[in-house]
Design a protein around this motif. Sequence first.
Motif, PDB file in Angstrom:
ATOM      1  N   ASN A 146     -76.783  41.669  92.706  1.00  0.00           N
ATOM      2  CA  ASN A 146     -77.367  40.353  92.445  1.00  0.00           C
ATOM      3  C   ASN A 146     -77.444  40.023  90.953  1.00  0.00           C
ATOM      4  O   ASN A 146     -78.046  39.016  90.577  1.00  0.00           O
ATOM      5  CB  ASN A 146     -78.780  40.279  93.037  1.00  0.00           C
ATOM      6  CG  ASN A 146     -78.789  40.464  94.541  1.00  0.00           C
ATOM      7  OD1 ASN A 146     -77.981  39.848  95.247  1.00  0.00           O
ATOM      8  ND2 ASN A 146     -79.669  41.313  95.039  1.00  0.00           N
ATOM      9  N   MET A 147     -76.846  40.870  90.124  1.00  0.00           N
ATOM     10  CA  MET A 147     -76.969  40.711  88.686  1.00  0.00           C
ATOM     11  C   MET A 147     -76.504  39.342  88.208  1.00  0.00           C
ATOM     12  O   MET A 147     -75.445  38.845  88.624  1.00  0.00           O
ATOM     13  CB  MET A 147     -76.172  41.815  87.972  1.00  0.00           C
ATOM     14  CG  MET A 147     -76.191  41.729  86.454  1.00  0.00           C
ATOM     15  SD  MET A 147     -77.853  41.730  85.719  1.00  0.00           S
ATOM     16  CE  MET A 147     -78.436  43.357  86.179  1.00  0.00           C
ATOM     17  N   LYS A 148     -77.302  38.751  87.333  1.00  0.00           N
ATOM     18  CA  LYS A 148     -76.944  37.489  86.673  1.00  0.00           C
ATOM     19  C   LYS A 148     -77.087  37.737  85.169  1.00  0.00           C
ATOM     20  O   LYS A 148     -78.180  37.686  84.613  1.00  0.00           O
ATOM     21  CB  LYS A 148     -77.841  36.347  87.136  1.00  0.00           C
ATOM     22  CG  LYS A 148     -77.699  36.013  88.613  1.00  0.00           C
ATOM     23  CD  LYS A 148     -78.658  34.909  89.038  1.00  0.00           C
ATOM     24  CE  LYS A 148     -78.501  34.552  90.509  1.00  0.00           C
ATOM     25  NZ  LYS A 148     -78.801  35.698  91.407  1.00  0.00           N
ATOM     26  N   LEU A 149     -75.956  38.017  84.547  1.00  0.00           N
ATOM     27  CA  LEU A 149     -75.945  38.360  83.131  1.00  0.00           C
ATOM     28  C   LEU A 149     -76.343  37.154  82.281  1.00  0.00           C
ATOM     29  O   LEU A 149     -76.081  36.008  82.624  1.00  0.00           O
ATOM     30  CB  LEU A 149     -74.554  38.836  82.718  1.00  0.00           C
ATOM     31  CG  LEU A 149     -74.003  40.051  83.471  1.00  0.00           C
ATOM     32  CD1 LEU A 149     -72.561  40.319  83.069  1.00  0.00           C
ATOM     33  CD2 LEU A 149     -74.871  41.288  83.241  1.00  0.00           C
ATOM     34  N   ARG A 150     -76.974  37.426  81.162  1.00  0.00           N
ATOM     35  CA  ARG A 150     -77.350  36.406  80.189  1.00  0.00           C
ATOM     36  C   ARG A 150     -78.263  35.334  80.802  1.00  0.00           C
ATOM     37  O   ARG A 150     -78.115  34.144  80.535  1.00  0.00           O
ATOM     38  CB  ARG A 150     -76.118  35.756  79.559  1.00  0.00           C
ATOM     39  CG  ARG A 150     -75.160  36.726  78.880  1.00  0.00           C
ATOM     40  CD  ARG A 150     -73.956  36.027  78.304  1.00  0.00           C
ATOM     41  NE  ARG A 150     -74.299  35.274  77.083  1.00  0.00           N
ATOM     42  CZ  ARG A 150     -73.474  34.395  76.509  1.00  0.00           C
ATOM     43  NH1 ARG A 150     -72.301  34.152  77.038  1.00  0.00           N
ATOM     44  NH2 ARG A 150     -73.857  33.759  75.411  1.00  0.00           N
ATOM     45  N   THR A 151     -79.179  35.764  81.628  1.00  0.00           N
ATOM     46  CA  THR A 151     -80.182  34.872  82.217  1.00  0.00           C
ATOM     47  C   THR A 151     -81.516  35.608  82.219  1.00  0.00           C
ATOM     48  O   THR A 151     -81.609  36.782  81.843  1.00  0.00           O
ATOM     49  CB  THR A 151     -79.832  34.485  83.659  1.00  0.00           C
ATOM     50  OG1 THR A 151     -80.001  35.621  84.519  1.00  0.00           O
ATOM     51  CG2 THR A 151     -78.403  33.955  83.784  1.00  0.00           C
ATOM     52  N   THR A 152     -82.545  34.925  82.718  1.00  0.00           N
ATOM     53  CA  THR A 152     -83.852  35.565  82.854  1.00  0.00           C
ATOM     54  C   THR A 152     -84.023  36.221  84.220  1.00  0.00           C
ATOM     55  O   THR A 152     -85.152  36.501  84.644  1.00  0.00           O
ATOM     56  CB  THR A 152     -84.982  34.541  82.610  1.00  0.00           C
ATOM     57  OG1 THR A 152     -84.776  33.405  83.462  1.00  0.00           O
ATOM     58  CG2 THR A 152     -85.008  34.104  81.162  1.00  0.00           C
ATOM     59  N   TYR A 153     -82.917  36.509  84.894  1.00  0.00           N
ATOM     60  CA  TYR A 153     -82.965  37.327  86.116  1.00  0.00           C
ATOM     61  C   TYR A 153     -83.672  38.644  85.782  1.00  0.00           C
ATOM     62  O   TYR A 153     -83.362  39.299  84.787  1.00  0.00           O
ATOM     63  CB  TYR A 153     -81.549  37.565  86.629  1.00  0.00           C
ATOM     64  CG  TYR A 153     -81.445  38.607  87.712  1.00  0.00           C
ATOM     65  CD1 TYR A 153     -81.987  38.379  88.984  1.00  0.00           C
ATOM     66  CD2 TYR A 153     -80.803  39.822  87.483  1.00  0.00           C
ATOM     67  CE1 TYR A 153     -81.898  39.339  89.987  1.00  0.00           C
ATOM     68  CE2 TYR A 153     -80.705  40.783  88.478  1.00  0.00           C
ATOM     69  CZ  TYR A 153     -81.257  40.532  89.722  1.00  0.00           C
ATOM     70  OH  TYR A 153     -81.168  41.484  90.717  1.00  0.00           O
ATOM     71  N   SER A 154     -84.606  39.027  86.617  1.00  0.00           N
ATOM     72  CA  SER A 154     -85.485  40.160  86.289  1.00  0.00           C
ATOM     73  C   SER A 154     -84.726  41.453  86.046  1.00  0.00           C
ATOM     74  O   SER A 154     -85.118  42.259  85.187  1.00  0.00           O
ATOM     75  CB  SER A 154     -86.523  40.355  87.399  1.00  0.00           C
ATOM     76  OG  SER A 154     -85.882  40.625  88.640  1.00  0.00           O
ATOM     77  N   LEU A 205     -82.775  31.844  75.943  1.00  0.00           N
ATOM     78  CA  LEU A 205     -82.852  32.037  74.503  1.00  0.00           C
ATOM     79  C   LEU A 205     -84.290  32.249  74.042  1.00  0.00           C
ATOM     80  O   LEU A 205     -84.543  33.028  73.113  1.00  0.00           O
ATOM     81  CB  LEU A 205     -82.230  30.852  73.771  1.00  0.00           C
ATOM     82  CG  LEU A 205     -80.696  30.773  73.798  1.00  0.00           C
ATOM     83  CD1 LEU A 205     -80.216  29.560  73.011  1.00  0.00           C
ATOM     84  CD2 LEU A 205     -80.055  32.045  73.262  1.00  0.00           C
ATOM     85  N   LEU A 206     -85.228  31.574  74.679  1.00  0.00           N
ATOM     86  CA  LEU A 206     -86.636  31.787  74.358  1.00  0.00           C
ATOM     87  C   LEU A 206     -87.045  33.222  74.674  1.00  0.00           C
ATOM     88  O   LEU A 206     -87.785  33.858  73.910  1.00  0.00           O
ATOM     89  CB  LEU A 206     -87.505  30.801  75.128  1.00  0.00           C
ATOM     90  CG  LEU A 206     -89.014  30.873  74.845  1.00  0.00           C
ATOM     91  CD1 LEU A 206     -89.296  30.612  73.364  1.00  0.00           C
ATOM     92  CD2 LEU A 206     -89.765  29.886  75.724  1.00  0.00           C
ATOM     93  N   PHE A 207     -86.543  33.757  75.797  1.00  0.00           N
ATOM     94  CA  PHE A 207     -86.825  35.160  76.143  1.00  0.00           C
ATOM     95  C   PHE A 207     -86.309  36.101  75.057  1.00  0.00           C
ATOM     96  O   PHE A 207     -87.012  37.020  74.616  1.00  0.00           O
ATOM     97  CB  PHE A 207     -86.188  35.508  77.491  1.00  0.00           C
ATOM     98  CG  PHE A 207     -85.932  36.977  77.673  1.00  0.00           C
ATOM     99  CD1 PHE A 207     -86.981  37.861  77.886  1.00  0.00           C
ATOM    100  CD2 PHE A 207     -84.642  37.491  77.584  1.00  0.00           C
ATOM    101  CE1 PHE A 207     -86.758  39.230  78.014  1.00  0.00           C
ATOM    102  CE2 PHE A 207     -84.403  38.851  77.717  1.00  0.00           C
ATOM    103  CZ  PHE A 207     -85.466  39.725  77.937  1.00  0.00           C
ATOM    104  N   VAL A 208     -85.068  35.882  74.595  1.00  0.00           N
ATOM    105  CA  VAL A 208     -84.500  36.769  73.572  1.00  0.00           C
ATOM    106  C   VAL A 208     -85.275  36.637  72.264  1.00  0.00           C
ATOM    107  O   VAL A 208     -85.572  37.638  71.595  1.00  0.00           O
ATOM    108  CB  VAL A 208     -83.002  36.472  73.354  1.00  0.00           C
ATOM    109  CG1 VAL A 208     -82.432  37.388  72.270  1.00  0.00           C
ATOM    110  CG2 VAL A 208     -82.212  36.669  74.650  1.00  0.00           C
ATOM    111  N   LYS A 209     -85.618  35.399  71.896  1.00  0.00           N
ATOM    112  CA  LYS A 209     -86.405  35.188  70.680  1.00  0.00           C
ATOM    113  C   LYS A 209     -87.709  35.973  70.732  1.00  0.00           C
ATOM    114  O   LYS A 209     -88.060  36.698  69.785  1.00  0.00           O
ATOM    115  CB  LYS A 209     -86.694  33.696  70.510  1.00  0.00           C
ATOM    116  CG  LYS A 209     -87.599  33.369  69.331  1.00  0.00           C
ATOM    117  CD  LYS A 209     -87.979  31.888  69.315  1.00  0.00           C
ATOM    118  CE  LYS A 209     -88.992  31.592  68.222  1.00  0.00           C
ATOM    119  NZ  LYS A 209     -89.419  30.171  68.227  1.00  0.00           N
ATOM    120  N   GLU A 210     -88.427  35.858  71.831  1.00  0.00           N
ATOM    121  CA  GLU A 210     -89.711  36.548  71.953  1.00  0.00           C
ATOM    122  C   GLU A 210     -89.523  38.062  72.025  1.00  0.00           C
ATOM    123  O   GLU A 210     -90.357  38.821  71.515  1.00  0.00           O
ATOM    124  CB  GLU A 210     -90.456  36.025  73.174  1.00  0.00           C
ATOM    125  CG  GLU A 210     -90.907  34.574  73.005  1.00  0.00           C
ATOM    126  CD  GLU A 210     -91.594  34.014  74.236  1.00  0.00           C
ATOM    127  OE1 GLU A 210     -91.535  34.662  75.304  1.00  0.00           O
ATOM    128  OE2 GLU A 210     -92.182  32.916  74.130  1.00  0.00           O
TER     129      GLU A 210
END
Length: 604
Positions: free
Chosen positions: A117-125, A172-177
């Motif tokens: 179920n992987m979704k790369l470059r997303t906020t998938y858990s 992008l907000l996830f990566v920033k934080e």
Amino acid sequence: MTRGEGLRADSIHFTLDGSPFRILGGSVHYFRVPRSYWKDRLLKLKACGLNTLTTYVPWNLHEPEKGVYYFHDQLDLEAYIRLAAELDLWVILRPGPYICAEWDLGGLPSWLLRDKNMKLRTTYSGFTAAVNSYFDKLIPRVAALQFKRGGPIIAVQIENEYGSYAKDEQYLLFVKEALMSRGITELLLTCDNREGLNCGGVEGVLQTINLQKFSYGAVQYLADLQPQKPLLVMEYWSGWFDVWGGPHHVFSADDMIAVLKELLERGVSINLYMFHGGTSFGFMNGAVDLGSYRPQTNSYDYDAPLSESGDYTTKYHLLRNLLKCFQNEELPQLPSVQSTHAYEPMVISEHVSLWESRECTEKPFRSDDPVNMENLLLNHNSGQSYGYTLYETTIYRGGALNSRNHVRDRALVFVDKRFIGVLDYRKQEIAVPHSERERVLGLLVENCGRVNYGPALNEQRKGLIGDITLNHTPLKKFTMYSLDMTPSFINSLRSLKWWSTCKTPLYPAFFRGRLIVDGQPRDTFIKLPGWHKGVVFVNGQNLGRHWYVGPQKTLYLPGPWLKTGDNEVIVFEEHRAEGKIHFTDNPLHGKISDVSRQPFCSLL
């Protein structure tokens, strides 16, 4: 040592520690340059008139298996950054997690793809959990090397060209934080091409642009998007990458200098991508798939100012002359050039077949259905990432063998070890000769490189990714061997008892010979006229693929990877060996195509 404020973007010009500052950057990737040559390449960057080093950080090398981390030897990122500081270079760090870089899966580790179920470059858990674990190990190492803490890192990039992907507006907000919560306090950047600027921004982060040919409209669009902010071309493409079966791309030196002069005179900061491309050694090359799959070459020469082996080019000298005009001090003297050497042709002395080399693999994996490479449950339980996988099953008849487009990326097909054809993206069916007896069907499937850019990123599982059929009936009961050709595999191969000196090898096969080096080893280039396709190893180091289709006609062999005296060369060859390995003191790039005369879209 602590300092005051770092790089700021509060007006139309950058400031560093309160003083006006222009970024004159160049990209040199530590993972594409032998560690022995890091200092040489960075000294040449500084002598060209640049003041800033930029580098990506490849997650797939630093965490090749889930929870297993490497930050030493060739991957000692901290040592690389400290070396830049010793040479009075600033650093812009581009830690990803995705980096593109014409690097396998854009630098993401293939074990992520074990999650169906992987979704790369997303906020998938599943993805964010993996990023957090990796950043827990990576970011504290580099946070201590930031400007405000006495180090050379003046800016950190958030992800890479996300505006061209834009699958998740929260990502992008996830990566920033994730960066800030682990201690990143310097200026944050994003970068995109013109089309991605609208979707690639995040609040409080400076946007930058990537381009090659000057476009006033593109630069002005960035200026309008961020009024009263400095302009930075984060990737000024000094050349372009190559794909197997295509031409060698070059970009006119005069055209490059004209564009850079225009940008600099307009007050724009620049970063050359690449200043020195280096080499995607081993199986680390990426691939393009924007409608058709095309793997990239191991050479990442990129037609950059410094060549693949670190030589000065016409671009280098013209660039240095241009940058002199933007310096307050005289540039350093040019470092000396490494000498190269064309060693005498080397005779192949022995060989061992692919079938005999199965002894070097881990315990084979058996399953009713074929299993993709990443999901092979091997002894270390992390799946297979790179190389080849051999799939074998029993057949009782002949007829039409159809891959159903489930081969990723190229399969050599055998019946009782006799080669009968190739299955790939273009050819999905071949005829199996008829017979009434039981026979073994073998498919040697090669991962030619995972896509590093574009919408196909999530579809990069390799090997056999689904059923293959014989006369429309799915084949079953597979035995699978992982021929990943890692150092442990090559070490096992060396000790095999099956090495033979007979003149008639059974292909595919591994061929072995000895290169005798008198005196100090020097850089050289391997060429294999008369050979077909395979992989080259020298003293256990995987140099990369050879393939007669070009454009790459030589493999770069750094002098530090040789030793005085006896050197072992092993070539895996799929179809045809000429019997000798040749050396040259210059690279051979094959047919040339001028990037400056082509529209950007045609290059993808």
